[in-house]
Design an enzyme around this catalytic site. Structure first.
Site, PDB file in Angstrom:
ATOM      1  N   LYS A  80     -14.118   0.574 -13.368  1.00 57.23           N
ATOM      2  CA  LYS A  80     -13.766   1.627 -12.411  1.00 57.23           C
ATOM      3  C   LYS A  80     -12.254   1.768 -12.392  1.00 57.23           C
ATOM      4  O   LYS A  80     -11.541   0.821 -12.734  1.00 57.23           O
ATOM      5  CB  LYS A  80     -14.254   1.245 -11.008  1.00 57.23           C
ATOM      6  CG  LYS A  80     -14.365   2.410 -10.049  1.00 57.23           C
ATOM      7  CD  LYS A  80     -15.668   3.184 -10.205  1.00 57.23           C
ATOM      8  CE  LYS A  80     -15.645   4.482  -9.448  1.00 57.23           C
ATOM      9  NZ  LYS A  80     -16.948   5.148  -9.421  1.00 57.23           N
ATOM     10  N   ASP A 100     -15.098  10.809 -10.208  1.00 53.97           N
ATOM     11  CA  ASP A 100     -15.529  10.228  -8.931  1.00 53.97           C
ATOM     12  C   ASP A 100     -14.835  11.088  -7.869  1.00 53.97           C
ATOM     13  O   ASP A 100     -14.439  12.233  -8.163  1.00 53.97           O
ATOM     14  CB  ASP A 100     -15.124   8.744  -8.838  1.00 53.97           C
ATOM     15  CG  ASP A 100     -15.770   8.009  -7.651  1.00 53.97           C
ATOM     16  OD1 ASP A 100     -16.928   7.573  -7.778  1.00 53.97           O
ATOM     17  OD2 ASP A 100     -15.130   7.873  -6.583  1.00 53.97           O
TER      18      ASP A 100
HETATM   19  P1  NDP Z   1     -16.014  14.616  -4.452  1.00 57.48           P
HETATM   20  O1  NDP Z   1     -14.562  14.395  -4.469  1.00 57.48           O
HETATM   21  O2  NDP Z   1     -16.601  15.708  -5.260  1.00 57.48           O
HETATM   22  O3  NDP Z   1     -16.512  14.819  -2.942  1.00 57.48           O
HETATM   23  C1  NDP Z   1     -16.264  13.881  -1.945  1.00 57.48           C
HETATM   24  C2  NDP Z   1     -16.734  14.450  -0.628  1.00 57.48           C
HETATM   25  O4  NDP Z   1     -16.655  13.432   0.371  1.00 57.48           O
HETATM   26  C3  NDP Z   1     -15.855  15.589  -0.135  1.00 57.48           C
HETATM   27  O5  NDP Z   1     -16.634  16.460   0.640  1.00 57.48           O
HETATM   28  C4  NDP Z   1     -14.831  14.847   0.728  1.00 57.48           C
HETATM   29  O6  NDP Z   1     -14.224  15.662   1.724  1.00 57.48           O
HETATM   30  C5  NDP Z   1     -15.713  13.801   1.367  1.00 57.48           C
HETATM   31  N1  NDP Z   1     -14.913  12.624   1.748  1.00 57.48           N
HETATM   32  C6  NDP Z   1     -14.135  11.864   0.944  1.00 57.48           C
HETATM   33  N2  NDP Z   1     -13.542  10.896   1.665  1.00 57.48           N
HETATM   34  C7  NDP Z   1     -13.970  11.051   2.928  1.00 57.48           C
HETATM   35  C8  NDP Z   1     -13.727  10.357   4.129  1.00 57.48           C
HETATM   36  N3  NDP Z   1     -12.919   9.307   4.171  1.00 57.48           N
HETATM   37  N4  NDP Z   1     -14.343  10.801   5.258  1.00 57.48           N
HETATM   38  C9  NDP Z   1     -15.154  11.871   5.218  1.00 57.48           C
HETATM   39  N5  NDP Z   1     -15.433  12.565   4.093  1.00 57.48           N
HETATM   40  C10 NDP Z   1     -14.848  12.150   2.970  1.00 57.48           C
HETATM   41  O7  NDP Z   1     -16.670  13.197  -4.847  1.00 57.48           O
HETATM   42  P2  NDP Z   1     -18.130  12.901  -5.387  1.00 57.48           P
HETATM   43  O8  NDP Z   1     -19.105  13.815  -4.779  1.00 57.48           O
HETATM   44  O9  NDP Z   1     -18.048  12.785  -6.855  1.00 57.48           O
HETATM   45  O10 NDP Z   1     -18.351  11.410  -4.835  1.00 57.48           O
HETATM   46  C11 NDP Z   1     -18.911  11.147  -3.553  1.00 57.48           C
HETATM   47  C12 NDP Z   1     -19.425   9.725  -3.503  1.00 57.48           C
HETATM   48  O11 NDP Z   1     -20.431   9.543  -4.500  1.00 57.48           O
HETATM   49  C13 NDP Z   1     -18.391   8.634  -3.761  1.00 57.48           C
HETATM   50  O12 NDP Z   1     -18.717   7.493  -2.985  1.00 57.48           O
HETATM   51  C14 NDP Z   1     -18.584   8.316  -5.227  1.00 57.48           C
HETATM   52  O13 NDP Z   1     -18.147   7.016  -5.562  1.00 57.48           O
HETATM   53  C15 NDP Z   1     -20.090   8.433  -5.322  1.00 57.48           C
HETATM   54  N6  NDP Z   1     -20.619   8.648  -6.658  1.00 57.48           N
HETATM   55  C16 NDP Z   1     -20.230   9.736  -7.407  1.00 57.48           C
HETATM   56  C17 NDP Z   1     -20.771   9.948  -8.641  1.00 57.48           C
HETATM   57  C18 NDP Z   1     -20.487  11.175  -9.435  1.00 57.48           C
HETATM   58  O14 NDP Z   1     -21.167  11.388 -10.441  1.00 57.48           O
HETATM   59  N7  NDP Z   1     -19.542  12.020  -9.047  1.00 57.48           N
HETATM   60  C19 NDP Z   1     -21.702   8.964  -9.245  1.00 57.48           C
HETATM   61  C20 NDP Z   1     -22.108   7.904  -8.348  1.00 57.48           C
HETATM   62  C21 NDP Z   1     -21.540   7.759  -7.130  1.00 57.48           C
HETATM   63  P3  NDP Z   1     -12.767  16.256   1.469  1.00 57.48           P
HETATM   64  O15 NDP Z   1     -12.944  17.307   0.444  1.00 57.48           O
HETATM   65  O16 NDP Z   1     -12.346  16.767   2.795  1.00 57.48           O
HETATM   66  O17 NDP Z   1     -11.911  15.107   0.986  1.00 57.48           O
END
Ligand code: NDP
Length: 445
Positions: A125, A165
């Site tokens: 990671k 991510d």
């Molecule tokens: P994105 O950046 O596309 O989206 C993240 C989302 O979560 C946004 O809506 C963001 O809001 C919100 N967010 C982030 N930090 C916070 C916080 N501290 N409090 C509230 N909301 C928050 O990321 P992903 O969708 O790719 O990833 C989301 C999760 O899924 C993570 O935990 C990641 O590790 C996990 N994951 C992702 C994978 C992938 O294929 N992308 C695979 C497996 C797991 P804002 O825009 O306002 O920051």
């Protein structure tokens, strides 16, 4: 003190400031006792000590210049945690909260997740404390190019294959790949999540969210249940959240709430995903604007309130520790039946305990439930090495099969050790058993 307790104690002594890493290690190691007890040879080989110590961690400086000519320095990380099963594989996160502890927790989880997929990928990671919010396209490109100018020497299609991510989507992967290719002069599958015109895989973008829903659907099917008419809350509005929402809606669910890091929207008529996609994927705007565009929808400042909305299915898809014990208790009191983790470690240890103690809640932990993203990344790697392109239907069918297999592997592992229905144990044990076999076979390395 048992072997597991001693290793946990040691982790706390040696990494006292790494609270997320300690949390993840505690969740994992405490569930491995039955396997460890059945294999006394693991202790002699210091298997757990080696499991929790990354093979390599690279920390580097990322200098870049903003649109006003000001120089910024961010921290860059790549933790190459474990390569027993295959090349290091795991995403890059760009978010101000990123530090070594966060990257190590994600990396440790990733090892077992990747093992669970049944595909030949190790765990890693990386990321940076860079905040992409509010940056121009040129600034994002400048940052990505600088980040890759150091990272390129540590990665490779057979060594370490990063992906996206939080904060790293198709745009960032494109800029990172472009710089890698320029520095190395090779067009290879060194990053996954690439665009379709330069080696990406169909369904990769959708894979984590779709996979999450496919696994939940299987859990429902075995209980004579389905997504039809299930009131569903999805947290986040990023990549995972959007495609979890899409697939759940396709299967008949009524998704009523989503959030970003400022606040949540509640739409009792069911979320209009076209509006969310326009806001988040096209305009890169705030979810607040949903309520000004859709009649009947409400916006509430702050995130935590989302968990007070009564629902049948909760899909936390944003970030770590978004559900604490209080929110978990409210969800249970309101009758939630399925909690499936799309984000990594979205539930605190106390929240997990609350879900597991509740009689009627099926809890599907992240490392199994969100493994569809990395599994499809591995399918992208296969297509890259074979210079092949599979159709959407082909990739989607493989993804669904993988998610169903993971569900049954963790279910069987939980049953094997007498913990039926405890999928946290099942996922950890099933992932660890394969890893342990590979590590033991390769000697003390
Ligand atoms: P994105 O950046 O596309 O989206 C993240 C989302 O979560 C946004 O809506 C963001 O809001 C919100 N967010 C982030 N930090 C916070 C916080 N501290 N409090 C509230 N909301 C928050 O990321 P992903 O969708 O790719 O990833 C989301 C999760 O899924 C993570 O935990 C990641 O590790 C996990 N994951 C992702 C994978 C992938 O294929 N992308 C695979 C497996 C797991 P804002 O825009 O306002 O920051």
């Amino acid at each position: 003190m048992t072997y597991v307790e001693r290793v946990l104690d040691d982790i706390k002594q040696r990494n006292p400031n790494e609270k997320e890493f300690i949390q993840a290690a505690t969740e994992i190691l405490t569930t491995l006792e039955p396997v460890i007890n059945a294999h006394p040879e693991y202790e002699q080989a210091a298997l757990l000590e080696r499991f929790v110590e990354p093979e390599r961690a690279v920390l580097f400086r990322v200098p870049w210049v903003d649109d006003n000519g000001k120089v910024h320095i961010n921290k860059g990380y790549r933790v190459q945690f474990n390569s027993a099963i295959g090349p290091y594989k795991g995403g890059l996160r760009f978010h101000p909260s990123v530090n070594l502890s966060v990257i190590k927790f994600l990396g440790l989880e990733q090892i077992l997740k990747n093992s669970l997929t049944g595909l030949p990928i190790g765990g890693g990671k990386g990321g940076s404390d860079f905040d992409p919010k509010g940056k121009s396209d040129r600034e994002i490109m400048a940052f990505c190019q600088s980040f890759m100018t150091e990272l390129y020497r540590h990665i490779g299609a057979d060594t370490d294959v990063p992906a996206g991510d939080i904060g790293v989507g198709a745009r960032e992967v494109g800029y990172l790949f472009g710089q890698y290719k320029r520095l190395r002069n090779e067009h290879v599958g060194v990053l996954t999540g690439r665009g379709l015109s330069y080696g990406g895989s169909l369904i990769r973008k959708e894979a984590t969210g779709y996979g999450l829903v496919y696994m939940t659907q299987e859990a429902m099917r075995l209980r004579g249940d389905s997504f039809q008419d299930k009131i569903t809350v999805v947290s986040g509005s990023g990549n995972v959240a959007i495609y979890a929402c899409e697939k759940a809606q396709q299967l008949g669910a009524k998704v009523v709430a989503m959030y970003d890091s400022n606040g949540y929207i509640y739409d009792p008529n069911g979320i209009r995903l076209d509006v969310i996609k326009q806001l988040k994927e096209v305009e890169r705007g705030r979810i607040k604007d949903y309520a000004t565009r859709v009649i009947g929808a409400e916006y509430h400042e702050g995130c935590k309130g989302i968990w007070t909305i009564p629902c049948d299915v909760a899909l936390p898809c944003a970030t770590q520790n978004e559900i604490d014990s209080e929110s978990a208790a409210v969800l249970v009191a309101n009758g939630v039946q399925y909690v499936a983790e799309g984000a990594n470690m979205p539930s605190t240890l106390e929240a997990i305990a609350t879900f597991q103690q509740a009689k009627n809640v099926v809890f599907l932990p992240a490392k199994a439930a969100n493994a569809g993203g990395v599994a499809t990344s591995a399918l992208e790697m296969s297509q890259s090495s074979g210079r092949l392109y599979w159709s959407s239907e082909e990739v989607d069918a493989k993804l669904k099969t993988i998610m169903i297999n993971i569900y049954h592997n963790m279910d069987n592992a939980a049953k094997k050790y007498g913990f039926e229905g405890n999928y946290v144990m099942g996922a950890n044990i099933a992932g660890f058993e394969k890893l342990a076999e590979a590590m033991m076979a390769q000697g003390i390395v």
